[in-house]
Design a protein around this motif. Structure first.
Motif, mmCIF file in Angstrom:
data_model
loop_
_atom_site.group_PDB
_atom_site.id
_atom_site.type_symbol
_atom_site.label_atom_id
_atom_site.label_comp_id
_atom_site.label_asym_id
_atom_site.label_seq_id
_atom_site.Cartn_x
_atom_site.Cartn_y
_atom_site.Cartn_z
ATOM 1 N N LYS A 1 0.815 -1.215 0.000
ATOM 2 C CA LYS A 1 0.000 0.000 0.000
ATOM 3 C C LYS A 1 0.848 1.264 0.000
ATOM 4 O O LYS A 1 0.323 2.353 -0.195
ATOM 5 N N GLU A 2 2.161 1.138 0.226
ATOM 6 C CA GLU A 2 3.026 2.309 0.296
ATOM 7 C C GLU A 2 3.326 2.806 -1.116
ATOM 8 O O GLU A 2 3.902 2.075 -1.921
ATOM 9 N N LEU A 3 2.946 4.053 -1.411
ATOM 10 C CA LEU A 3 3.201 4.611 -2.738
ATOM 11 C C LEU A 3 4.653 5.044 -2.895
ATOM 12 O O LEU A 3 5.145 5.199 -4.007
ATOM 13 N N MET A 4 5.360 5.270 -1.785
ATOM 14 C CA MET A 4 6.810 5.501 -1.767
ATOM 15 C C MET A 4 7.240 6.697 -2.604
ATOM 16 O O MET A 4 8.334 6.727 -3.146
ATOM 17 N N ALA A 5 6.360 7.689 -2.740
ATOM 18 C CA ALA A 5 6.704 8.914 -3.456
ATOM 19 C C ALA A 5 5.676 9.971 -3.096
ATOM 20 O O ALA A 5 4.477 9.704 -3.122
ATOM 21 N N PHE A 6 6.134 11.160 -2.744
ATOM 22 C CA PHE A 6 5.189 12.228 -2.430
ATOM 23 C C PHE A 6 4.402 12.637 -3.669
ATOM 24 O O PHE A 6 3.235 13.017 -3.570
ATOM 25 N N ASP A 7 5.050 12.558 -4.831
ATOM 26 C CA ASP A 7 4.307 12.815 -6.064
ATOM 27 C C ASP A 7 3.143 11.835 -6.193
ATOM 28 O O ASP A 7 2.023 12.212 -6.537
#
Length: 659
Positions: free
Chosen positions: A43-49
């Motif tokens: 579930k972690e998108l691992m990017a603020f963008d």
């Protein structure tokens, strides 16, 4: 007229070149999807963008609006420009629509299985990058197989999948995977030299621009490719027309989205950022710096130079297009103030050019010396990618710039000891910051049936792909599109473009005719506090609620002059019959509109959304809303309302709490 042809290799077959791959690109795509999904961070998108793109999708699906009513934490997301105030004070994600629209089916699937804005929806949204990068790999093989034998075509594919940043960006919710797929698909369709293919290729390249405006760096290469592919003047005009026809649809959508957000087609979400870096530093950094250099992260692209020289004799159109594309990206992002791509992995902005460089390098791999060099350079690239795949790059950057306190400036990436390759190899060696999540989806809050279904789905994709690889690909095309239908594609794109621009123009004209007050439920107040801040208007989503429900309140503020002190906004709920009584419940915002008041520019509107939670024990009746400002720093106290001296404003719209 000869019919346009599609075959199992996911490519058009031109009349003068119809090779039969020994491996099906469709089967390769299934295998790559399974491989990249297995690398999922869950579930972690691992990017603020990616977080911002995801938040935009949540707003579109759950609230049917492109505006962000309640900016998500942390507050520095607004301070650093990830959210921008629009022409009417509403907040918008600075990124355009290409990636949210492409990820929308994945979000809806996750929503069906796990509910809105759940861990399951995030897991499925993350799958977009894996699917897009797998599609790019299959296209790379199909294009390579039209140039060389199957064995040679597999070598650039293997390097792309294992020895470049592609597998890292296949598991990150950055836009790079989608951009890579769109650009490669667009140029491949251009090389069909057919009206339908060129129009659809323009659509794909236009979608890349809709995904990120920086993809406009590919437009000169697209124009050059069409110019070189045409055989005479008449064909050049026709090719240019078909290409522009396809690109016009998504680019028009981008321009109208800018108008919708910021009131002007050329105003975008990158206000205050620009091409201010030294070109020498940016180009050198993107190519040679240990922290971001392409030659450190994908050394096999060095073979593009001898490959281009060899390929020039039989496919100069491909050499010119690929060379122009790479030069456009290198020169444009070399001047960008953040040429290093922020907290990312390797030369992030050059990732969409990798398949094109490998197409050039593939020609060198037809020679024994080129194959040996490709294997050696590919091994170096593979070792460079391992820490990027297995560890969390954001935690490495946080240690570098937060815990160690190093300045987050481009010069850092020229220091070999600070290279993410070395730093994340140390993390990998010591077992820190592991990023793979396929084995721990349940620990991320994903229900066990969905987690096991996801794993079994990966296994099924892999098995299906391997089964497809064992089956011979028939020489005959798998699907034929009649010429009359192929000719209809440009017409349909033209009609869609006319309809889109017509609807957008009519909608914008209607919006501009509506008064700001009394439009969209807004009521004007124009109350000023201490000559510093004006409460321009407010709106209440529903003035009726029950105990335990929420009331949505939006306030529109304007700074009258530069603000030099920290201020907070309070909203009190009072009995309507006794507004002088003590508040029943309240909501304060330390940073109105999620942006500290000292950073407000005098003149523009800023919206501030409040979600008032009605206490479950609140008695039914009529209540009033009182709004005011107060100082957080000494001497403190509430700021009086100009003219009346009151310490706040009673909004002229009571709310009713029903039983």
């Amino acid at each position: 007229m000869e019919p346009a042809v599609f075959d199992g290799s996911n490519k058009f077959l031109s009349a003068d070149r119809s090779f039969s791959p020994s491996l099906s690109p469709w089967a390769i795509a299934w295998v790559l999807i399974a491989l990249f999904l297995a690398l999922t961070p869950g579930k972690e998108l691992m990017a603020f963008d990616g977080e911002m793109v995801y938040w935009a999708m949540v707003q579109m699906v759950e609230h049917q609006s492109a505006t962000v009513r309640n900016p998500p934490p942390p507050s520095w997301i607004v301070e650093n420009g990830f959210l921008q105030p629009g022409w009417d004070g509403s907040w918008f994600v600075r990124f355009s629509l290409g990636q949210p629209l492409a990820a929308l089916p994945f979000y809806l699937l996750g929503r069906i299985l796990g509910g809105p804005d759940s861990s399951t929806t995030r897991l499925f949204v993350n799958a977009l990058s894996a699917v897009a990068m797998a599609g790019a790999g299959a296209l790379l093989y199909a294009w390579g197989r039209s140039l060389w034998d199957s064995r040679t075509a597999l070598l650039p594919l293997a390097i792309f999948v294992l020895a470049t940043p592609a597998p890292v960006y296949a598991r990150l919710f950055f836009s790079e995977a989608l951009l890579t797929f769109c650009l490669l698909l667009g140029f491949r369709l251009f090389f069909t030299r057919r009206p339908a293919g060129i129009a659809l290729g323009g659509l794909a390249i236009g979608w890349a621009v809709l995904t990120r405006e920086g993809a406009a760096a590919a437009l000169p290469a697209a124009a050059l490719a069409l110019l070189v592919l045409a055989r005479d003047r008449r064909e050049r005009l026709a090719f240019a027309g078909y290409g522009m026809l396809g690109a016009a649809l998504p680019i028009s959508l981008l321009l109208w989205y800018n108008v919708y957000r910021f009131g002007h087609p050329l105003r975008h979400g990158y206000e205050g950022e620009g091409f201010t870096a030294s070109l020498l530093e940016g180009v050198a950094g993107l190519l040679f710096s240990p922290g971001r250099g392409l030659l450190f992260y994908a050394p096999a692209v060095l073979l593009a130079l001898p490959g281009a020289r060899l390929l020039w004799r039989r496919d100069r159109a491909l050499v010119l297009a690929a060379g122009m594309l790479f030069a456009g990206y290198l020169l444009m992002y070399g001047r960008w103030w953040a040429w290093h791509g922020g907290w990312a992995w390797g030369p992030r902005f050059l990732v969409p050019t990798l398949p094109f460089l490998l197409l050039l390098a593939g020609e060198a791999m037809t020679q024994p010396a080129g194959r040996r060099a490709a294997l050696a350079l590919g091994l170096l690239g593979f070792l460079a990618q391992l820490p990027g795949v297995f560890t969390d790059h954001q935690k490495f950057h946080a240690e570098l710039f937060v815990e160690r306190g190093l300045p987050d400036v481009p010069n850092v990436w020229f220091r070999p000891e600070l290279s993410p390759i070395l730093g994340q190899w140390r993390d990998l060696w010591h077992g820190r910051h592991g990023a793979l999540a396929l084995h721990r989806l349940e620990a991320q809050g994903i229900p066990s049936p969905i987690a096991w279904g996801f794993r079994l789905g990966i296994a099924a994709l892999l098995a299906f792909g391997l089964w497809g690889l064992r089956r011979p690909v028939p020489p005959a095309p798998g699907f034929r599109l009649p010429a009359r239908w192929a000719s209809a594609i440009p017409i349909l794109l033209l009609l869609a473009g006319i309809a889109l621009n017509g609807v957008a123009l009519a909608r914008w004209a209607w919006i501009r005719r509506q008064p700001f007050c009394d439009g969209a439920g807004r009521l004007c107040l124009k109350q000023r506090f201490g000559g510093q801040v004006e409460l321009v208007a407010f709106s209440v989503e529903s003035p009726q609620a029950r105990p335990g429900e929420d009331i949505g309140l939006t306030l529109w503020f304007r700074a009258l002059r530069p603000i030099t002190e920290p201020l907070s906004v309070y909203v009190h709920v009072l009995p309507a019959d006794h507004p002088e009584a003590h508040q029943v419940f309240q909501e304060d915002h330390e940073h109105p509109a999620s942006l500290p008041l000292p950073r407000w520019r005098p003149g523009p509107l800023y919206s501030d959304f409040y979600l008032l939670q009605v206490p479950a024990a609140l008695s039914p009746g009529r209540y009033a809303l009182k709004v005011g400002l107060y100082r957080r720093a000494p001497p403190g106290g509430r700021i009086p309302v100009d003219g009346s001296g009151a310490d706040g404003v009673i909004l002229p719209l009571p709310i009713e709490i029903r039983p």
